[in-house]
Design a protein around this motif. Structure first.
Motif, PDB file in Angstrom:
ATOM      1  N   LEU A 141     -17.613  -4.577  21.990  1.00 15.46           N
ATOM      2  CA  LEU A 141     -18.049  -5.950  21.719  1.00 15.46           C
ATOM      3  C   LEU A 141     -19.533  -6.223  22.003  1.00 15.46           C
ATOM      4  O   LEU A 141     -20.159  -6.992  21.262  1.00 15.46           O
ATOM      5  CB  LEU A 141     -17.154  -6.938  22.482  1.00 15.46           C
ATOM      6  N   PRO A 142     -20.140  -5.630  23.023  1.00  9.09           N
ATOM      7  CA  PRO A 142     -21.578  -5.903  23.223  1.00  9.09           C
ATOM      8  C   PRO A 142     -22.478  -5.361  22.120  1.00  9.09           C
ATOM      9  O   PRO A 142     -23.624  -5.793  21.993  1.00  9.09           O
ATOM     10  CB  PRO A 142     -21.883  -5.206  24.564  1.00  9.09           C
ATOM     11  N   ASP A 145     -21.833  -7.353  15.802  1.00  6.25           N
ATOM     12  CA  ASP A 145     -22.022  -8.773  15.514  1.00  6.25           C
ATOM     13  C   ASP A 145     -20.698  -9.508  15.364  1.00  6.25           C
ATOM     14  O   ASP A 145     -20.626 -10.710  15.611  1.00  6.25           O
ATOM     15  CB  ASP A 145     -22.843  -8.928  14.226  1.00  6.25           C
ATOM     16  N   THR A 159      -9.494 -12.801  22.425  1.00  7.56           N
ATOM     17  CA  THR A 159     -10.303 -13.882  23.008  1.00  7.56           C
ATOM     18  C   THR A 159      -9.867 -14.209  24.436  1.00  7.56           C
ATOM     19  O   THR A 159     -10.685 -14.658  25.244  1.00  7.56           O
ATOM     20  CB  THR A 159     -10.245 -15.153  22.139  1.00  7.56           C
ATOM     21  N   PHE A 162     -11.471 -11.258  26.425  1.00  9.61           N
ATOM     22  CA  PHE A 162     -12.934 -11.259  26.441  1.00  9.61           C
ATOM     23  C   PHE A 162     -13.463 -12.626  26.015  1.00  9.61           C
ATOM     24  O   PHE A 162     -14.066 -12.783  24.939  1.00  9.61           O
ATOM     25  CB  PHE A 162     -13.464 -10.169  25.505  1.00  9.61           C
ATOM     26  N   GLU A 164     -15.961 -14.235  26.855  1.00  9.52           N
ATOM     27  CA  GLU A 164     -17.416 -14.298  26.689  1.00  9.52           C
ATOM     28  C   GLU A 164     -17.849 -13.909  25.279  1.00  9.52           C
ATOM     29  O   GLU A 164     -18.991 -14.185  24.878  1.00  9.52           O
ATOM     30  CB  GLU A 164     -18.111 -13.400  27.720  1.00  9.52           C
ATOM     31  N   TYR A 165     -16.950 -13.263  24.535  1.00 11.95           N
ATOM     32  CA  TYR A 165     -17.279 -12.840  23.173  1.00 11.95           C
ATOM     33  C   TYR A 165     -16.428 -13.559  22.126  1.00 11.95           C
ATOM     34  O   TYR A 165     -16.271 -13.065  21.002  1.00 11.95           O
ATOM     35  CB  TYR A 165     -17.082 -11.323  23.030  1.00 11.95           C
ATOM     36  N   TRP A 166     -15.909 -14.723  22.462  1.00 12.07           N
ATOM     37  CA  TRP A 166     -14.998 -15.409  21.545  1.00 12.07           C
ATOM     38  C   TRP A 166     -15.633 -15.659  20.181  1.00 12.07           C
ATOM     39  O   TRP A 166     -14.957 -15.628  19.146  1.00 12.07           O
ATOM     40  CB  TRP A 166     -14.548 -16.751  22.147  1.00 12.07           C
ATOM     41  N   LYS A 168     -17.548 -13.826  18.515  1.00 17.19           N
ATOM     42  CA  LYS A 168     -17.636 -12.616  17.695  1.00 17.19           C
ATOM     43  C   LYS A 168     -16.291 -12.251  17.056  1.00 17.19           C
ATOM     44  O   LYS A 168     -16.241 -11.312  16.252  1.00 17.19           O
ATOM     45  CB  LYS A 168     -18.121 -11.434  18.544  1.00 17.19           C
ATOM     46  N   TRP A 433     -23.306 -14.258  30.943  1.00 18.95           N
ATOM     47  CA  TRP A 433     -22.161 -15.062  30.510  1.00 18.95           C
ATOM     48  C   TRP A 433     -21.471 -15.666  31.705  1.00 18.95           C
ATOM     49  O   TRP A 433     -21.186 -14.981  32.678  1.00 18.95           O
ATOM     50  CB  TRP A 433     -21.178 -14.184  29.731  1.00 18.95           C
TER      51      TRP A 433
END
Length: 434
Positions: A141-142, A145, A159, A162, A164-166, A168, A433
């Protein structure tokens, strides 16, 4: 306008994800897409006779599943403005998680990964993901995109795991086929066409042909056909089909019920799979049972699905099913295990999907007794297929690509605080985050 380069197995490779990529590109505008695929001599599965034409923008530049890198991707790229690299991911395609993520990190373009084999009902983590999936997403995920998932269950699992990456994570449902003429075909007509193929065109042995002609299971209007079709693998749950038929036969002794599976062995040189086919043919070719290993031509696959009074599917493991995508557009009446994305899709499409084997059998009894209910389920399946057709889902791919390209442009625009007055970029601040 955004252009998409799909990095994926592609025809003539025989696999579900190669089919998926072909269906998406078939519905995409010319000039807006290209494909980077694997060296056909080293991919390790049989190839179909459906060869890519010389005009198709397809490059088989990735050396193999064991030998892939950013340089092999860059080597095959066409380079267009607003290009998005869109990877189709499944564990058998990209077996090394660390190398896969390293390849993505080394690519500077906008990157999307479609996660074909993501679970959300696993007990291995509190999120419903399997442990390997959680670890993989933690790495992935980091460096991308966006990821796309095929079900609400998968979306919620990722989600939650993670948050913090919702932003994406995007839900983009699996495309479905449309067969309007076949969906309107009577089941009796569909059964007659399949019988004709199996007897005259399939290459079945004489014993199998004689059994079909003697029992007439495809031609008897009083016989309820319950069955399936597709690749012959252990996870497909072929044997439970015949068990269900026997249970139904005991519970409904006055009814004629036959179990039918017409499947295709993808890797004929696999000794374990060949042995399994031989066992299935020996065990399930008596009264009320029919099993055949033969290839259904593309135009007859939806006819087979339409011919079944009830399509039964009880997999031991699954996430999505390309066969369900065919079934919905053919107006099939589906009774399946409520498992992962397959169960979610079938329920959304108005089919019968239950987690308990006994309860599913009870539901099938009602379907056998009520042809009107089967017809209503078929109609709902077609409506679902129309909503999530390959054409509509291809458009959604490009809508997401446009959105990602706009976001990337805004991040890199001269008005961004990352640019100095002279236009030279400063170091991007780290993001913490909460």
């Amino acid at each position: 306008m955004a252009c998409i380069t799909f990095i994926t197995p592609y025809r003539p490779i025989i696999c579900g994800i190669a089919d998926y990529a072909e269906f998406i590109t078939r519905e995409s505008l010319p000039g807006t897409w290209s494909v980077l695929s694997f060296n056909l001599d080293k991919y390790g599965v049989p190839l179909s006779n459906d060869r890519v034409s010389l005009t198709d923008p397809v490059c088989y530049c990735i050396p193999s599943r064991e030998d892939f890198s950013a340089s092999s991707i860059v080597k095959g790229m066409r380079y267009c403005e607003n290009e998005v690299l869109w990877f189709q991911h499944e564990w058998g395609i990209w077996p090394d998680d660390v190398r896969f993520v390293s390849m993505l990190r080394d690519l500077g373009q906008t990157k999307v990964v479609s996660l074909h084999s993501l679970h959300f009902q696993s007990g291995e983590t509190i999120f419903g993901l399997r442990r390997r999936e959680y670890s993989f997403l933690q790495l992935l995920l980091p460096h991308i995109d966006a990821v796309t998932v095929f079900s609400e269950g998968s979306y919620q699992a990722v989600t939650r795991a993670f948050p913090e990456y919702w932003d994406k994570v995007h839900l983009l449902r699996h495309g479905t086929h449309l067969y309007p003429e076949i969906a309107r075909m009577s089941r009796l007509d569909a059964k007659a066409r399949i019988h004709e193929f199996l007897i005259g065109e399939s290459g079945l042995d004489q014993a199998s042909k004689g059994k079909l002609m003697q029992e007439g299971i495809f031609l008897d209007p009083e016989t309820t056909l319950i069955g399936g079709t597709g690749f012959i693998t252990a996870a497909k749950g072929i044997e439970p089909l015949y068990h269900v038929r026997d249970v139904l036969h005991e519970m409904m002794p006055g009814r004629k019920i036959a179990a039918v599976y017409v499947g295709f062995l993808r890797q004929r040189d696999n000794r374990a799979d060949s042995k399994r086919v031989a066992e299935l043919m020996a065990r399930y070719n008596d009264a009320g049972h029919f099993f055949s290993e033969t290839f259904l031509p593309v135009d007859l696959l939806p006819v087979m699905l339409r011919a079944l009074d009830i399509q039964f599917y009880w997999p031991s493991d699954c996430t999505q099913s390309g066969m369900i995508a065919h079934s919905l557009g053919a107006g099939a009446t589906i009774a399946c295990r409520d498992m992962e994305g397959v169960g979610e899709t079938v329920k959304m499409a108005g089919g019968l999907s239950l987690p308990d084997f006994g309860r599913l059998i009870d539901g099938i009894i009602w379907l056998i007794l009520d042809p009107g209910l089967r017809n209503k389920m078929s109609e709902r399946a077609v409506r679902y297929a129309e909503e999530f057709s390959w054409r509509n889902q291809a458009l959604k791919h490009f809508e997401l690509a446009e959105q990602l390209c706009r976001s990337r442009f805004q991040r890199l625009a001269p008005t961004s605080p990352l640019f100095t007055a002279s236009g030279v970029t400063e170091k991007e601040p780290s993001i913490v985050w909460k």
